[in-house]
Design a protein around this motif. Structure first.
Motif: not given
Length: 322
Positions: A265-291
């Motif tokens: 229930d944070f009352k303030g604002k969110i800010a994104f510091d784009s000067s900081a590194a993002d790391g890998q864009y995605k690491k999408t894993a398939s759970n097809a075997k589990l399913r």
């Protein structure tokens, strides 16, 4: 599995996943299962004699191996050799001592960060060894990959059923909230908690490092614990299995931040510091075997799991790993 009594030893039993398994076992106990949870206070698993002593004491028939040397990105980058050596020693001691004590089944915990740095998505269980891991954590990654190799060796040479699971990002009660060691969810939680400690006011700014655009899959520790019990009781293959939410449940880091802002229930604002590194864009894993095994498994909705974790953290802040 037979109806004989199972004595299940859980290494790393006081951590995030170990605590979640304790919670689920208390709700889903079976008469023929005796559970023992140990932490680094009970044994130094990097030492063979200490490992042998804990196996001699509890005489497990089954082991869930969660113990590992883990750390945040910066710690990994500057201590790759320590991560490699300590995890190699720990894993070799646990698996070999389990074999020497005729342990029927070992389920070890790997991580999606062990996959090749350059790969196609979604990643699946067949791709673990297809190329080098990200250079930032190669020590940890290679040590974890070798569990899979060792499991195949124990199966081939000794007929053992030693297997492994690969969770996506885990969060929940009893996580590590230390600023330099925490992962994204507990890190954000710690930041928000500290931000509103002296008042939840509109002038406060919750700064997220990076653009907020990278995508990640998150699994609630209690859901993961249920899946661990299924693997222990039902999954009888040496091949690893990814334990992850569905690909459709992948979230932007910005969505994670917004969900936490609502939960606090944070009352303030969110800010994104784009000067900081993002790391890998995605690491999408398939759970097809589990399913293919559990088509109807229901994952806890992210917003609900976050709400429950935030409530736990606020109630247990003084005892949490801060």
């Amino acid at each position: 599995m037979s109806g004989d009594e199972k004595i299940i030893l859980v290494t790393g039993g006081s951590g995030l996943v170990g605590r979640a398994i304790q919670t689920i076992v208390s709700e889903d106990s079976r008469a023929n299962e005796k559970w023992i949870f140990i932490s680094s206070k009970d044994a130094n698993l990097c030492d063979k004699k200490s490992t042998e002593a804990v196996f001699a004491r509890y005489k497990p028939t089954h082991v869930i191996h969660l113990a590992a040397m883990v750390g945040g990105l910066f710690h990994n980058m500057s201590h790759n050799l320590d991560f490699l050596r300590n995890n190699l020693l720990m894993n070799d001691n646990v698996l070999q001592t389990a074999h020497e004590n005729n342990v029927h089944k070992v389920v070890s915990c790997l991580s999606t960060c062990i996959f090749p740095d350059k790969t196609t998505y979604p990643i699946d269980e067949t791709m673990i060894h297809n190329g080098p891991p990200h250079p930032s954590n190669y020590g940890y990654s290679y040590a974890k990959r070798l569990i899979d190799i060792a499991n195949r060796g124990y199966a081939q040479q000794h007929g053992r059923l030693y297997t492994s699971v690969i969770p996506c990002n885990v969060f929940g009660p009893y996580d590590n909230f230390h600023p330099s060691e925490s992962h994204v969810v507990p890190g954000f939680m710690r930041k928000l908690h500290d931000l509103i400690a002296d008042g939840n006011t509109e002038d406060k700014v919750f700064t997220v490092l990076g653009s907020g655009k990278p995508l990640r899959q998150f699994i609630y520790s209690l859901d993961l614990a249920k899946l661990f019990l299924w693997v222990l009781r039902e999954y009888d293959s040496v091949d690893p299995i990814i334990l992850s939410v569905d690909e459709s449940q992948e979230l932007k880091i910005s969505e994670v931040a917004e969900t936490l802002v609502k939960a606090f229930d944070f009352k303030g604002k969110i800010a994104f510091d784009s000067s900081a590194a993002d790391g890998q864009y995605k690491k999408t894993a398939s759970n097809a075997k589990l399913r293919s095994y559990l088509p109807d498994f229901q994952f806890t909705p992210f917003h609900q799991a976050i709400k429950e974790t935030v409530e736990w953290y606020q109630e247990n802040y003084d005892q949490a790993r801060n």
